[in-house]
Design an enzyme around this catalytic site. Structure first.
Site, PDB file in Angstrom:
ATOM      1  N   SER A   1     -65.813 -13.423 -56.283  1.00 17.60           N
ATOM      2  CA  SER A   1     -66.269 -13.594 -57.662  1.00 17.60           C
ATOM      3  C   SER A   1     -65.874 -14.986 -58.153  1.00 17.60           C
ATOM      4  CB  SER A   1     -65.621 -12.547 -58.558  1.00 17.60           C
ATOM      5  OG  SER A   1     -65.795 -12.937 -59.916  1.00 17.60           O
TER       6      SER A   1
ATOM      7  N   HIS B   1     -70.524 -13.397 -55.904  1.00 19.89           N
ATOM      8  CA  HIS B   1     -70.573 -12.502 -57.061  1.00 19.89           C
ATOM      9  C   HIS B   1     -70.467 -13.332 -58.343  1.00 19.89           C
ATOM     10  CE1 HIS B   1     -69.917  -8.524 -58.948  1.00 19.89           C
ATOM     11  NE2 HIS B   1     -69.044  -9.133 -59.734  1.00 19.89           N
TER      12      HIS B   1
ATOM     13  N   ASP C   1     -70.331 -13.136 -62.439  1.00 16.84           N
ATOM     14  CA  ASP C   1     -70.058 -12.246 -63.570  1.00 16.84           C
ATOM     15  C   ASP C   1     -70.642 -12.818 -64.857  1.00 16.84           C
ATOM     16  OD1 ASP C   1     -68.454 -10.088 -62.419  1.00 16.84           O
ATOM     17  OD2 ASP C   1     -66.994 -11.663 -61.969  1.00 16.84           O
TER      18      ASP C   1
ATOM     19  N   MET D   1     -71.058 -12.375 -68.695  1.00 17.64           N
ATOM     20  CA  MET D   1     -70.434 -11.648 -69.816  1.00 17.64           C
ATOM     21  C   MET D   1     -70.935 -12.230 -71.133  1.00 17.64           C
ATOM     22  SD  MET D   1     -66.505 -11.320 -68.546  1.00 17.64           S
ATOM     23  CE  MET D   1     -66.067 -11.019 -66.825  1.00 17.64           C
TER      24      MET D   1
ATOM     25  N   HIS E   1     -73.727  -9.710 -61.569  1.00 13.42           N
ATOM     26  CA  HIS E   1     -73.124  -8.552 -62.251  1.00 13.42           C
ATOM     27  C   HIS E   1     -73.247  -8.788 -63.749  1.00 13.42           C
ATOM     28  CE1 HIS E   1     -69.150  -6.117 -63.085  1.00 13.42           C
ATOM     29  NE2 HIS E   1     -70.219  -5.550 -63.599  1.00 13.42           N
TER      30      HIS E   1
ATOM     31  N   MET F   1     -72.576  -7.964 -67.304  1.00 10.74           N
ATOM     32  CA  MET F   1     -71.755  -7.217 -68.263  1.00 10.74           C
ATOM     33  C   MET F   1     -72.245  -7.624 -69.651  1.00 10.74           C
ATOM     34  SD  MET F   1     -68.174  -7.636 -66.244  1.00 10.74           S
ATOM     35  CE  MET F   1     -68.901  -8.944 -65.264  1.00 10.74           C
TER      36      MET F   1
ATOM     37  N   MET G   1     -66.584   0.101 -60.940  1.00  8.17           N
ATOM     38  CA  MET G   1     -65.570  -0.812 -61.478  1.00  8.17           C
ATOM     39  C   MET G   1     -64.198  -0.223 -61.232  1.00  8.17           C
ATOM     40  SD  MET G   1     -66.979  -3.568 -62.704  1.00  8.17           S
ATOM     41  CE  MET G   1     -65.421  -4.247 -63.253  1.00  8.17           C
TER      42      MET G   1
ATOM     43  N   ASP H   1     -65.187  -3.456 -57.527  1.00  7.75           N
ATOM     44  CA  ASP H   1     -64.983  -4.733 -58.216  1.00  7.75           C
ATOM     45  C   ASP H   1     -63.784  -4.609 -59.150  1.00  7.75           C
ATOM     46  OD1 ASP H   1     -65.221  -7.162 -59.504  1.00  7.75           O
ATOM     47  OD2 ASP H   1     -67.138  -6.697 -60.482  1.00  7.75           O
ATOM     48  N   GLY H   2     -62.772  -5.424 -58.870  1.00  8.26           N
ATOM     49  CA  GLY H   2     -61.606  -5.491 -59.740  1.00  8.26           C
ATOM     50  C   GLY H   2     -60.307  -5.178 -59.016  1.00  8.26           C
TER      51      GLY H   2
ATOM     52  N   GLY I   1     -62.002 -11.644 -56.688  1.00 10.70           N
ATOM     53  CA  GLY I   1     -61.922 -12.914 -57.400  1.00 10.70           C
ATOM     54  C   GLY I   1     -60.623 -13.620 -57.106  1.00 10.70           C
TER      55      GLY I   1
HETATM   56  C1  DX5 Z   1     -64.265  -8.198 -63.995  1.00 13.23           C
HETATM   57  C2  DX5 Z   1     -65.299  -8.787 -63.068  1.00 13.23           C
HETATM   58  C3  DX5 Z   1     -64.814  -8.987 -61.697  1.00 13.23           C
HETATM   59  C4  DX5 Z   1     -63.666  -9.971 -61.572  1.00 13.23           C
HETATM   60  C5  DX5 Z   1     -62.792  -9.520 -60.459  1.00 13.23           C
HETATM   61  O1  DX5 Z   1     -64.868  -7.786 -65.171  1.00 13.23           O
HETATM   62  O2  DX5 Z   1     -66.439  -7.948 -62.993  1.00 13.23           O
HETATM   63  O3  DX5 Z   1     -65.876  -9.373 -60.829  1.00 13.23           O
HETATM   64  O4  DX5 Z   1     -64.090 -11.274 -61.317  1.00 13.23           O
HETATM   65  O5  DX5 Z   1     -61.662 -10.320 -60.435  1.00 13.23           O
HETATM   66  P1  DX5 Z   1     -60.343  -9.906 -59.645  1.00 13.23           P
HETATM   67  O6  DX5 Z   1     -60.702  -9.781 -58.200  1.00 13.23           O
HETATM   68  O7  DX5 Z   1     -59.413 -11.030 -59.923  1.00 13.23           O
HETATM   69  O8  DX5 Z   1     -59.882  -8.598 -60.226  1.00 13.23           O
HETATM   70 ZN    ZN Z   2     -67.928  -8.395 -61.384  1.00 14.96          ZN
END
Ligand code: DX5
Ligand code: ZN
Length: 223
Positions: A8, A31, A33, A35, A64, A66, A135, A173-174, A195
């Site tokens: 990510s 990936h 994100d 937001m 992804h 969000m 998630m 993810d996470g 990430g």
């Molecule tokens: C969180 C994101 C993830 C995030 C994961 O809302 O959707 O993709 O980047 O990060 P890590 O691996 O650091 O938890």
């Molecule tokens: Zn994500």
């Protein structure tokens, strides 16, 4: 069995994305994100950024979303050439119509579930999707701790995939690290977003290889 590692770029250097992409050459997809400071409290980047990433990335983009109102905004990402577009179950009005639209545009369609969202209503919709994102933290921020309480959802998805014989990727993810990836792989995940554990590593490409090998050692056939 296939094992995909999707770093990510939320954890990458935002001033140097092109260079950061060069550090994750061993990855499967990138990936991204998106937001909107509304569906989640954080704000990242949008379609213009993805259009540019699409031009410079040697790897396919795993988007992804969000964001609120994905019914309206998601098709733009498919049009930009994203390999997969995942929207949230909690935000979408008509998941099946949107998934069909994304597929008709040539993208893989994904649906994402927050930790508190039950998976059962979506099991019968599995034929409409190419991937399901479970998630493993509350969406919005990188660097949070993996929630093992979400693993029963993966087990249910994995059993459903086996029962139906569908080719649906199961993504987590996470909080994915070389430790937590074991539980996710055992529960049935085949696609792992990471990430911080990738971009904070001394050698991200090597970390990706380590994550993949660790997951592979703990995956079984779906079910
Ligand atoms: C969180 C994101 C993830 C995030 C994961 O809302 O959707 O993709 O980047 O990060 P890590 O691996 O650091 O938890
Ligand atoms: Zn994500």
């Amino acid at each position: 069995m296939v094992t995909r590692i999707n770093p990510s770029i939320l954890a990458a250097d935002f001033a140097n994305f092109e260079r950061e992409l060069g550090r994750i050459r061993t990855a499967d997809l990138v990936h991204v994100d998106i937001m909107d400071n509304h569906f989640v409290p954080n704000l990242t980047f949008g379609l213009a950024m993805v259009q540019r990433l699409q031009q410079v990335s040697p790897l396919p983009l795993d988007i992804h979303l969000m964001i609120d109102d994905p019914d309206r905004w998601a098709p733009g990402y498919a049009e930009a050439g994203a390999y997969s577009v995942t929207f949230h179950a909690e935000a979408v009005a008509d998941p099946v119509a949107l998934a069909r639209r994304l597929r008709s545009m040539g993208a893989r369609a994904g649906i994402a579930l927050k930790p508190g969202t039950a998976v059962e209503p979506y099991l019968e919709l599995l034929p409409e999707f190419d991937q399901v994102l479970v998630m493993t933290v509350e969406p919005g921020f990188g660097g949070q701790s993996f929630m093992a309480s979400t693993m029963p959802k993966l087990e249910a998805l994995s059993a459903a995939v086996r029962r139906t014989g569908l080719d649906v990727w199961l993504q987590v993810d996470g909080g994915i690290t070389e430790q937590t990836i074991v539980a996710a792989a055992e529960a049935g995940a085949d696609t792992f977003v990471a990430g911080s554990s990738v971009f904070n590593a001394a050698d991200p490409a090597e970390q990706i290889t380590l994550l993949r090998a660790t997951a592979r050692g703990h995956q079984h056939a779906h079910g």
